[in-house]
Every structure is written in structure tokens, then in C-alpha cells.
Motif scaffolding. Structure first.
Motif, mmCIF file in Angstrom:
data_model
loop_
_atom_site.group_PDB
_atom_site.id
_atom_site.type_symbol
_atom_site.label_atom_id
_atom_site.label_comp_id
_atom_site.label_asym_id
_atom_site.label_seq_id
_atom_site.Cartn_x
_atom_site.Cartn_y
_atom_site.Cartn_z
ATOM 1 N N HIS A 192 -15.564 8.198 -9.904
ATOM 2 C CA HIS A 192 -15.975 8.327 -8.494
ATOM 3 C C HIS A 192 -16.957 9.484 -8.312
ATOM 4 O O HIS A 192 -17.922 9.374 -7.549
ATOM 5 N N GLY A 193 -16.699 10.608 -8.987
ATOM 6 C CA GLY A 193 -17.563 11.781 -8.839
ATOM 7 C C GLY A 193 -18.977 11.484 -9.313
ATOM 8 O O GLY A 193 -19.968 11.910 -8.704
ATOM 9 N N HIS A 194 -19.085 10.744 -10.404
ATOM 10 C CA HIS A 194 -20.402 10.423 -10.959
ATOM 11 C C HIS A 194 -21.207 9.568 -9.986
ATOM 12 O O HIS A 194 -22.413 9.727 -9.830
ATOM 13 N N MET A 195 -20.499 8.664 -9.327
ATOM 14 C CA MET A 195 -21.199 7.775 -8.387
ATOM 15 C C MET A 195 -21.691 8.556 -7.178
ATOM 16 O O MET A 195 -22.828 8.391 -6.751
ATOM 17 N N LEU A 196 -20.837 9.408 -6.649
ATOM 18 C CA LEU A 196 -21.252 10.183 -5.471
ATOM 19 C C LEU A 196 -22.407 11.105 -5.857
ATOM 20 O O LEU A 196 -23.390 11.236 -5.112
ATOM 21 N N ALA A 197 -22.316 11.725 -7.029
ATOM 22 C CA ALA A 197 -23.355 12.679 -7.436
ATOM 23 C C ALA A 197 -24.706 12.004 -7.608
ATOM 24 O O ALA A 197 -25.747 12.613 -7.357
ATOM 25 N N CYS A 198 -24.720 10.748 -8.027
ATOM 26 C CA CYS A 198 -26.040 10.124 -8.207
ATOM 27 C C CYS A 198 -26.506 9.435 -6.924
ATOM 28 O O CYS A 198 -27.475 8.683 -6.928
ATOM 29 N N GLY A 199 -25.830 9.721 -5.818
ATOM 30 C CA GLY A 199 -26.352 9.283 -4.511
ATOM 31 C C GLY A 199 -25.801 7.974 -4.008
ATOM 32 O O GLY A 199 -26.306 7.426 -3.020
ATOM 33 N N MET A 200 -24.772 7.436 -4.670
ATOM 34 C CA MET A 200 -24.189 6.194 -4.145
ATOM 35 C C MET A 200 -23.396 6.530 -2.872
ATOM 36 O O MET A 200 -22.909 7.639 -2.692
ATOM 37 N N ASP A 201 -23.299 5.541 -2.004
ATOM 38 C CA ASP A 201 -22.708 5.746 -0.684
ATOM 39 C C ASP A 201 -21.169 5.854 -0.782
ATOM 40 O O ASP A 201 -20.528 4.933 -1.297
ATOM 41 N N PRO A 202 -20.589 6.957 -0.279
ATOM 42 C CA PRO A 202 -19.127 7.090 -0.346
ATOM 43 C C PRO A 202 -18.405 5.910 0.300
ATOM 44 O O PRO A 202 -17.330 5.509 -0.159
ATOM 45 N N LYS A 203 -19.024 5.310 1.324
ATOM 46 C CA LYS A 203 -18.386 4.160 1.996
ATOM 47 C C LYS A 203 -18.217 3.006 1.006
ATOM 48 O O LYS A 203 -17.167 2.378 0.943
ATOM 49 N N GLY A 204 -19.264 2.732 0.259
ATOM 50 C CA GLY A 204 -19.234 1.618 -0.703
ATOM 51 C C GLY A 204 -18.257 1.884 -1.839
ATOM 52 O O GLY A 204 -17.619 0.955 -2.346
ATOM 53 N N VAL A 205 -18.149 3.148 -2.231
ATOM 54 C CA VAL A 205 -17.227 3.485 -3.326
ATOM 55 C C VAL A 205 -15.782 3.338 -2.830
ATOM 56 O O VAL A 205 -14.949 2.697 -3.479
ATOM 57 N N MET A 206 -15.500 3.898 -1.640
ATOM 58 C CA MET A 206 -14.124 3.833 -1.126
ATOM 59 C C MET A 206 -13.741 2.387 -0.794
ATOM 60 O O MET A 206 -12.604 1.968 -1.046
ATOM 61 N N ALA A 207 -14.694 1.612 -0.255
ATOM 62 C CA ALA A 207 -14.386 0.216 0.081
ATOM 63 C C ALA A 207 -14.081 -0.582 -1.192
ATOM 64 O O ALA A 207 -13.281 -1.518 -1.179
ATOM 65 N N GLU A 208 -14.700 -0.193 -2.294
ATOM 66 C CA GLU A 208 -14.384 -0.864 -3.556
ATOM 67 C C GLU A 208 -12.946 -0.531 -3.965
ATOM 68 O O GLU A 208 -12.205 -1.394 -4.444
ATOM 69 N N LEU A 209 -12.548 0.725 -3.760
ATOM 70 C CA LEU A 209 -11.175 1.113 -4.111
ATOM 71 C C LEU A 209 -10.160 0.307 -3.306
ATOM 72 O O LEU A 209 -9.094 -0.047 -3.823
ATOM 73 N N THR A 210 -10.498 0.018 -2.048
ATOM 74 C CA THR A 210 -9.540 -0.731 -1.220
ATOM 75 C C THR A 210 -9.743 -2.248 -1.338
ATOM 76 O O THR A 210 -9.137 -3.023 -0.602
ATOM 77 N N GLY A 211 -10.622 -2.668 -2.263
ATOM 78 C CA GLY A 211 -10.797 -4.106 -2.537
ATOM 79 C C GLY A 211 -11.506 -4.863 -1.430
ATOM 80 O O GLY A 211 -11.171 -6.017 -1.152
ATOM 81 N N ARG A 212 -12.504 -4.232 -0.806
ATOM 82 C CA ARG A 212 -13.194 -4.863 0.331
ATOM 83 C C ARG A 212 -14.593 -5.348 -0.051
ATOM 84 O O ARG A 212 -15.213 -4.826 -0.971
ATOM 85 N N ILE A 213 -15.102 -6.280 0.743
ATOM 86 C CA ILE A 213 -16.402 -6.899 0.465
ATOM 87 C C ILE A 213 -17.541 -5.870 0.527
ATOM 88 O O ILE A 213 -18.560 -6.000 -0.151
ATOM 89 N N GLY A 214 -17.347 -4.805 1.328
ATOM 90 C CA GLY A 214 -18.379 -3.770 1.431
ATOM 91 C C GLY A 214 -18.397 -2.826 0.245
ATOM 92 O O GLY A 214 -19.196 -1.893 0.200
ATOM 93 N N GLY A 215 -17.542 -3.064 -0.732
ATOM 94 C CA GLY A 215 -17.505 -2.213 -1.917
ATOM 95 C C GLY A 215 -18.633 -2.543 -2.888
ATOM 96 O O GLY A 215 -19.233 -3.618 -2.809
ATOM 97 N N TYR A 216 -18.911 -1.624 -3.798
ATOM 98 C CA TYR A 216 -20.047 -1.807 -4.711
ATOM 99 C C TYR A 216 -19.930 -3.042 -5.602
ATOM 100 O O TYR A 216 -20.934 -3.560 -6.076
ATOM 101 N N SER A 217 -18.711 -3.498 -5.872
ATOM 102 C CA SER A 217 -18.557 -4.742 -6.646
ATOM 103 C C SER A 217 -17.901 -5.810 -5.778
ATOM 104 O O SER A 217 -17.149 -6.651 -6.270
ATOM 105 N N LYS A 218 -18.185 -5.732 -4.476
ATOM 106 C CA LYS A 218 -17.657 -6.684 -3.480
ATOM 107 C C LYS A 218 -16.136 -6.749 -3.518
ATOM 108 O O LYS A 218 -15.540 -7.817 -3.312
ATOM 109 N N GLY A 219 -15.512 -5.651 -3.882
ATOM 110 C CA GLY A 219 -14.055 -5.592 -3.890
ATOM 111 C C GLY A 219 -13.420 -6.216 -5.119
ATOM 112 O O GLY A 219 -12.204 -6.286 -5.225
ATOM 113 N N LYS A 220 -14.249 -6.644 -6.090
ATOM 114 C CA LYS A 220 -13.696 -7.339 -7.254
ATOM 115 C C LYS A 220 -13.515 -6.430 -8.466
ATOM 116 O O LYS A 220 -12.872 -6.807 -9.435
#
Ligand SMILES: Cc1ncc(C[n+]2csc(CCOP(=O)(O)OP(=O)(O)O)c2C)c(N)n1
Length: 332
Positions: free
Chosen positions: A55-83
């Protein structure tokens, strides 16, 4: 950025405890200075690859915290569409190539990315992160050999957080105090770095970037760091004492170290620190709201993102069945 990573991880830990994150979740708390210091030395064309504590690496390279957290909760707005979940996120836009669950597997991938930089002559380099446990993997040395042979633009970062799952580094590694020397047989120079001090990390990062960009091939930095949390959220941490963890927090916490430097040497006031906290708090409120309200992916999403480009059809026997002597009863 270190504060954002810290608060993000604390919130991830909390909502995991509330049952809102399924699967694995490996927190980076304690190691923030490593990725933050290194990222500040890179440019947009450089690529990054790491393991599952990502998670730290993604935030540090400028990825959106919303997309990272939504991926953790398995949501479509996540970076891998929750998958993908915690361990499997990517961003072509930010040149982040994962997020890999197999220990050490990211090292040949990072070496391949470095090969691509050299082949395309795009001036980029790849920062390939691995843990202290990963340096006992055979594929790491095959990668080191090729990187040195072809003088590839790659910086190998060993994040030595002292533990590989529940095993202390001295119990799994020969020469545990010199992991930075693991490239010696291939002529790859390595250096130990205090990974708790962001300024030391940044200085080492600049040296490594200069080395690699000037065409001298790969380099290794061993970041001596520490993780405060368990290996993953399900780790009770019986292999170390609470006192050990507390004493690192008191004496070497990367955020406290930087804060006292900023206060003493750069006269940053308490009010300014409060402003940073407020800013990050606001980002986290929006992040959690997004991660909890983004819809769950539709079941049809299970069949997307499997192949890049043309998708082999079920009727295309050559694509779906083994070609030669394999028994026809074995399905692929
Ligand atoms: C090839 C392989 N072997 C074993 C595992 C199980 N495993 C997952 S994490 C881990 C420990 C790795 O520790 P380290 O590389 O030090 O990384 P850290 O968790 O400390 O960041 C192990 C053995 C795995 N995922 N892949």
C-alpha cells in the motif's frame, strides 16, 4: 507522504478489524521512510515493482488512496475493480507493476522491466523492492546475474524489516548483517542504509540513481527498517516481545525522527504539523467514504481482464486444450 501512509495503514487495520476487508492485508507501518525517501529520487518514466506489503508503495508513486482502499474493500472503484485485493494492484499510469504475492517473484519481473528500459533506450530505471525473506530465493540470484551481465538499469531494494513472517532474519539468513552483500558474486555493489531516517534513505537513493543512470548497471541498497504490525493482520506476533516493538517506536520511529529534525533544523512549528494532520485526516475521510460506498463488482467482472487483447473462445480447441500427449481427461 509518510503521514499519509501511516494514517492510511492505521485506517486499513481498523476497517479490517471491522470485517470490511476480506483476504490478506499486510501493513507497512514502521517502514514509511523507505519508499517515501526513494520515490523522491525518481522521475515519471521510472518503474516500480514490489511484493504484497504494497500500500505504501502505491501511495508514494501517486496512486489515489481512494482506489487503493476501495480495492481492499473489494469494490469496483478499486485499482483491480475489487478483484485483486490488497496484494494485487497495478497502475500503468503511475508505472506501478504490482503487488505480488509470491515471495521473490517480483525480482525477475523488475529485472525484466529494467531490460525493457534499456532496450527501448527510454532513460528510465526500475526500482525492485524485496523483503529480507525474499533474498533467500533462487530466482533472485538468476535475476542478479542477468542484470549484472547486461548492465541493466535496476535498483534492488532489500527492505530488511528484521522478520520474514515469524522468522527473525538471523534464523533464516547466513550473514544476516550483510544482506547488502548478496550481489557480490555478480559484481553488484551493495550498501546498508538506515531505513528509518528518510534523509539517509534519500541520500542513498540519489547515489543509487546516479550510479544506474550513468550506465553502471544494477546496485543494491539494504534498508534496515522495522515493521510494527504483524506479518499480516492474522499474525499474533508471538515471535517477538512487545518491549522490542515499543523500544523501536520510541527510539527510531521514522515520523518522529523527521518531525524532530523539522522542528530543530527547519523551525517547522507545531501549528504547521497540525495543518498536515488535518489535511491527511480530510483525505482519509473521503477515502473511507469512497471505499465503503463504491459498489461491489458485478459477477460478470469475473470474466474480464483475464487476457490482454484477443480472448481465446471456448470453441477454439487449440487454445483451451493441451496440444500433445497430455491425457484428454485433464482439464486446463
Ligand atoms: C515462494 C513463496 N514461499 C512462501 C510464501 C509464504 N510467505 C508469504 S510472506 C513470507 C515471508 C516473506 O518475508 P519477507 O520477504 O521478509 O517480507 P516481509 O513480509 O517482511 O515484508 C512467506 C514465507 C510465499 N508467499 N511465496
Amino acid at each position: 507522504m509518510m503521514l499519509l501512509i501511516r494514517r492510511f495503514e492505521e485506517r486499513a487495520g481498523q476497517i479490517y478489524g471491522m470485517g470490511k476487508i476480506a483476504g490478506f492485508c499486510h501493513l507497512y507501518i514502521g517502514q514509511e521512510a523507505v519508499v517515501t525517501g526513494l520515490q523522491s529520487c525518481l522521475t515519471e518514466k521510472d518503474t516500480i515493482v514490489t511484493a504484497y506489503r504494497d500500500h505504501g508503495h502505491m501511495l508514494a508513486c501517486g496512486m489515489d488512496p481512494k482506489g487503493v482502499m476501495a480495492e481492499l474493500t473489494g469494490r469496483i472503484g478499486g485499482y483491480s475493480k475489487g478483484k485483486g485485493g490488497s496484494m494485487h494492484m497495478f497502475s500503468r499510469e503511475k508505472n506501478f507493476f504490482g503487488g505480488h504475492g509470491i515471495v521473490g517473484a517480483q525480482v525477475p519481473i523488475g529485472t525484466g522491466l529494467a531490460f525493457a528500459h534499456k532496450y527501448r533506450k527510454d532513460g528510465g530505471l526500475c526500482v525492485t523492492y524485496m523483503g529480507d525473506g525474499a533474498v533467500n530465493q533462487g530466482q533472485v540470484y538468476e535475476a542478479f546475474n542477468m542484470a549484472a551481465l547486461w548492465q541493466l538499469p535496476v535498483i534492488y531494494i532489500i527492505e530488511n524489516n528484521q522478520y520474514s513472517m515469524g522468522t527473525a532474519v538471523a534464523r533464516h539468513a547466513a550473514m544476516p548483517h550483510e544482506l547488502y552483500n548478496r550481489g557480490i558474486a555478480y559484481g553488484i555493489k551493495g550498501y546498508p542504509v538506515n531505513g528509518m531516517d528518510i534523509l539517509e534513505v534519500e541520500a542513498a537513493g540519489r547515489m543509487a540513481v546516479d550510479h544506474v543512470r550513468s550506465g553502471k548497471g544494477p546496485i543494491i541498497l539494504e534498508m534496515k527498517t522495522y515493521r510494527y504490525r504483524g506479518h499480516s493482520m492474522s499474525d499474533p506476533g508471538k515471535y517477538r516481545s512487545k518491549e522490542e516493538v515499543e523500544s523501536v517506536k520510541e527510539q527510531a520511529d521514522p515520523l518522529s525522527l523527521l518531525q524532530s529534525k523539522l522542528e530543530k533544523e527547519f523551525k517547522v512549528s507545531e501549528a504547521e504539523f497540525k495543518t498536515f494532520e488535518k489535511e491527511i485526516k480530510e483525505i482519509m475521510v473521503q477515502t473511507i467514504e469512497f471505499a465503503e460506498t463504491s459498489p461491489e463488482p458485478d459477477a460478470s467482472e469475473l470474466f474480464t481482464d483475464i487476457y490482454v487483447g484477443e480472448t481465446p473462445q471456448a470453441s477454439d480447441k487449440s487454445a483451451s486444450e493441451p496440444s500433445s500427449s497430455g491425457s484428454s481427461s485433464i482439464g486446463w
